[in-house]
Design a protein around this motif. Sequence first.
Motif, mmCIF file in Angstrom:
data_model
loop_
_atom_site.group_PDB
_atom_site.id
_atom_site.type_symbol
_atom_site.label_atom_id
_atom_site.label_comp_id
_atom_site.label_asym_id
_atom_site.label_seq_id
_atom_site.Cartn_x
_atom_site.Cartn_y
_atom_site.Cartn_z
ATOM 1 N N GLY A 1 -20.058 -13.578 13.759
ATOM 2 C CA GLY A 1 -19.120 -14.375 14.530
ATOM 3 C C GLY A 1 -18.972 -15.772 13.979
ATOM 4 N N GLU A 2 -17.885 -16.393 14.343
ATOM 5 C CA GLU A 2 -17.627 -17.763 13.943
ATOM 6 C C GLU A 2 -18.726 -18.662 14.511
ATOM 7 N N ALA B 1 -29.625 -16.947 16.784
ATOM 8 C CA ALA B 1 -29.955 -15.519 16.756
ATOM 9 C C ALA B 1 -29.054 -14.775 15.766
ATOM 10 N N ARG B 2 -27.765 -15.107 15.760
ATOM 11 C CA ARG B 2 -26.865 -14.480 14.790
ATOM 12 C C ARG B 2 -27.248 -14.870 13.367
ATOM 13 N N PRO C 1 -15.186 -12.960 11.675
ATOM 14 C CA PRO C 1 -13.796 -13.167 12.091
ATOM 15 C C PRO C 1 -13.667 -14.381 13.001
ATOM 16 N N GLY C 2 -12.628 -15.157 12.787
ATOM 17 C CA GLY C 2 -12.385 -16.322 13.631
ATOM 18 C C GLY C 2 -11.485 -15.991 14.809
#
Length: 93
Positions: free
Chosen positions: A32-33, A48-49, A68-69
Amino acid sequence: MPVPARDVRLTPAVAHLLAAAHPAVAFVHVSGEDTDSTERGRSVWARARGWTENELLRPPFGASMFRPGIEQPVCGVPSTTPERVLRPGTPTG
């Protein structure tokens, strides 16, 4: 960063099992962005990501990361995600 919760460790564990069973496998992780790969930011979810991405980039294999943004539906394909979440102020309907 200390070892994250069990649910965060699941993705790298599955990826490593796949790599052991199929060495030629290509693993693509959709993250994720604003992911924090330094693992030192203020946001827990971003750390965490970042931890997950870093684990997937370590040997025995290197995964590909995709951040993806925005998700935008293709013309004529109905969206399952309300556009107002993705683009505030955009009329839906």
